[in-house]
Design an enzyme around this catalytic site. Structure first.
Site, PDB file in Angstrom:
ATOM      1  N   LYS A  42     -14.175  16.882 -27.736  1.00  0.00           N
ATOM      2  CA  LYS A  42     -13.123  16.475 -26.671  1.00  0.00           C
ATOM      3  C   LYS A  42     -13.706  15.206 -25.902  1.00  0.00           C
ATOM      4  O   LYS A  42     -14.080  14.145 -26.448  1.00  0.00           O
ATOM      5  CB  LYS A  42     -12.851  17.736 -25.732  1.00  0.00           C
ATOM      6  N   TYR A  66      -9.440  29.265 -23.705  1.00  0.00           N
ATOM      7  CA  TYR A  66      -9.084  28.622 -25.425  1.00  0.00           C
ATOM      8  C   TYR A  66      -8.571  29.562 -26.347  1.00  0.00           C
ATOM      9  O   TYR A  66      -9.270  30.484 -26.404  1.00  0.00           O
ATOM     10  CB  TYR A  66     -10.031  27.845 -25.682  1.00  0.00           C
ATOM     11  N   ASP A  72     -17.785  27.979 -21.113  1.00  0.00           N
ATOM     12  CA  ASP A  72     -17.109  26.750 -21.917  1.00  0.00           C
ATOM     13  C   ASP A  72     -16.912  25.577 -20.977  1.00  0.00           C
ATOM     14  O   ASP A  72     -16.066  25.662 -20.061  1.00  0.00           O
ATOM     15  CB  ASP A  72     -15.934  27.418 -22.719  1.00  0.00           C
ATOM     16  N   ARG A 115     -30.492  21.571 -42.236  1.00  0.00           N
ATOM     17  CA  ARG A 115     -29.905  22.602 -41.362  1.00  0.00           C
ATOM     18  C   ARG A 115     -30.785  23.253 -40.291  1.00  0.00           C
ATOM     19  O   ARG A 115     -30.045  23.924 -39.402  1.00  0.00           O
ATOM     20  CB  ARG A 115     -29.527  23.716 -42.685  1.00  0.00           C
TER      21      ARG A 115
HETATM   22  C1  LIG Z   1     -11.318  22.440 -28.585  1.00  0.00           C
HETATM   23  C2  LIG Z   1     -11.760  23.476 -27.731  1.00  0.00           C
HETATM   24  C3  LIG Z   1     -12.690  24.253 -28.214  1.00  0.00           C
HETATM   25  C4  LIG Z   1     -12.935  24.517 -29.626  1.00  0.00           C
HETATM   26  O1  LIG Z   1     -13.607  23.429 -30.095  1.00  0.00           O
HETATM   27  P1  LIG Z   1     -13.703  22.928 -31.632  1.00  0.00           P
HETATM   28  O2  LIG Z   1     -14.641  21.635 -31.727  1.00  0.00           O
HETATM   29  O3  LIG Z   1     -12.296  22.379 -31.950  1.00  0.00           O
HETATM   30  O4  LIG Z   1     -14.348  23.759 -32.412  1.00  0.00           O
HETATM   31  C5  LIG Z   1     -13.416  25.586 -27.632  1.00  0.00           C
HETATM   32  N1  LIG Z   1     -12.990  25.416 -26.007  1.00  0.00           N
HETATM   33  C6  LIG Z   1     -12.040  24.495 -25.684  1.00  0.00           C
HETATM   34  C7  LIG Z   1     -12.032  24.460 -24.110  1.00  0.00           C
HETATM   35  C8  LIG Z   1     -11.734  23.321 -26.360  1.00  0.00           C
HETATM   36  O5  LIG Z   1     -10.734  22.605 -25.797  1.00  0.00           O
END
Ligand SMILES: *Cc1c(COP(=O)(O)O)cnc(C)c1O
Length: 398
Positions: free
Chosen positions: A215, A116, A190, A58
């Site tokens: 992604k 998001y 992000d 962890r």
């Molecule tokens: C999918 C996504 C998230 C969240 O990510 P997870 O891995 O599903 O928790 C945050 N920001 C963007 C732009 C995303 O496409």
């Protein structure tokens, strides 16, 4: 102890070590929750942080930490300082862990209304119950943002996405970083849509980067992970403490799958960008398409900002069908090569109807004011042969 004197039950339990000296070519999956100390004195030194070594997965693990360092090298390429990086269990845990590290009850975060959906929900349903409040604004007028910050002394951070989902509005990273520095507040981006191959926010003065590695970074849709990166080591220890105590750590298996994806990141992104550009141009010329949102197109309102800070224009686009929601559903349902799935950044082309999925919980008028109308289709353009993709859209739009 000599194995010959050991009883069978004990033989079952004892862990054997591989003693051959050839190291593995590829990163091994360290499926272990803890690590072994030779002597008590050594464990004390490692616990105190005086000696480097792993303790408990962890807190860190060779597979997880190795992949984090690789992403730090990518995101920090060209920076004077190497950024720090931690892998987390998902993009959402990266966001929540970082925000809980940087903010206290009573603080506010300045953010866009069209980020998001999960992040907006995190602000509204979780963080706000703990006294951390979002202030939503449009990020295209810097003077207006300046004004909001001056009037809200509680604002301690700016949280943004560029390009945003699904209309691809962009924010000028240098300008926003300069403004935040002037007011002594931190900036968080992000960077999921771009990956460090297309956009490196640290080079423009942004303080923290988070990713949903689920992604493009993974790219194959087979693991969930997130990344927290910081431009310098100022908050490294604090982030590590929050991560370790809130427990949103990544696991070795998902980290390993992510590592496989990273090897082809640049090749995949080149193919995503090239296909998206060709599909956008084709859709733009189609009589049944009334609008195409792709920042690679010269007439996109954010083309100039994107050109300044992105290496290429990415694999995401959206378009409007000339017709009702039912007509739009019909087009989506007729696509046969493209897959309907609520994710993005995989090697295959993915289709989503934002108004009835990712933005379903946003008020219809508010949605429409961001350009998310009932006839809007979002496409995460894959790396297939572009001729096959265009043929699929051609038959679906007939
Ligand atoms: C999918 C996504 C998230 C969240 O990510 P997870 O891995 O599903 O928790 C945050 N920001 C963007 C732009 C995303 O496409």
């Amino acid at each position: 102890m000599n194995n010959r004197n050991i009883n069978f039950k004990t033989l079952c339990v004892i862990e054997h070590k591989d003693t051959k000296t050839t190291p593995p070519h590829q990163l091994p999956i360290y499926a272990t929750s803890s690590f072994v100390f030779e002597e008590v004195e050594e464990s004390i030194e490692i616990f105190k942080g005086n000696k480097s070594g792993h303790v408990y997965s962890r807190y860190g693990n060779p597979t997880i930490d190795t992949v984090a360092e690789k992403i730090a090298a990518m995101e920090g390429k060209g920076s004077e300082e190497v950024p720090f990086a931690f892998l987390t269990s998902s993009g959402m845990s990266a966001i929540s862990t970082l925000l809980y590290t940087l903010l206290n009850a009573g603080d506010a975060v300045l953010t866009q209304a069209n980020i998001y959906g999960g992040t907006t929900e995190l602000f509204n349903k979780v963080l706000s119950r703990h006294g951390i409040h979002p202030v939503f604004a449009r990020f295209d007028q810097m003077e207006e943002l300046d004004h909001i910050i001056v009037n809200n002394p509680g604002i301690k951070a700016i949280y943004l996405e560029t390009p945003s989902n699904p209309t691809l509005d962009c924010v000028d990273l240098s300008e926003i970083a300069r403004m935040a520095q002037k007011h002594g507040i931190v900036t968080i981006i992000d960077n999921t849509f771009c990956t460090p191959y297309l956009q490196q926010p640290f080079l423009f003065g942004i303080d923290f980067v988070i990713h949903s590695a689920t992604k493009y970074l993974n790219g194959h849709g087979n693991s969930l992970a997130g990344v927290i990166l910081g431009r310098n080591n100022a908050h490294k220890a604090a982030v590590k403490t929050t991560l370790k105590l809130m427990g949103g750590t990544c696991n070795a298996w998902d980290a390993w799958l992510l590592n496989n994806g990273l090897k082809t990141l640049a090749l995949r992104m080149d193919a995503h960008c090239s296909n998206a550009m060709q599909l956008a141009v084709w859709l733009n010329a189609h009589p049944r398409v009334t609008k195409v949102n792709y920042i690679g197109l010269q007439d996109h309102p954010y083309h100039a900002i994107a050109s300044k800070q992105m290496r290429a224009f990415g694999g995401m686009l959206s378009f409007m069908v000339d017709g009702s929601m039912e007509d739009t559903f019909e087009v989506i349902n007729k696509l046969s090569l493209c897959t309907q799935a609520p994710t993005l950044g995989d090697v295959d082309t993915l289709i989503l109807h934002p108004a009835s999925s990712s933005h379903l919980n946003v008020d219809k008028d508010l949605r429409a004011s961001f350009g998310i109308t009932d006839n809007l289709v979002r496409v995460s353009v894959g790396i297939e042969d572009i001729n096959d993709l265009i043929a699929d859209f051609e038959q679906a739009l007939k």
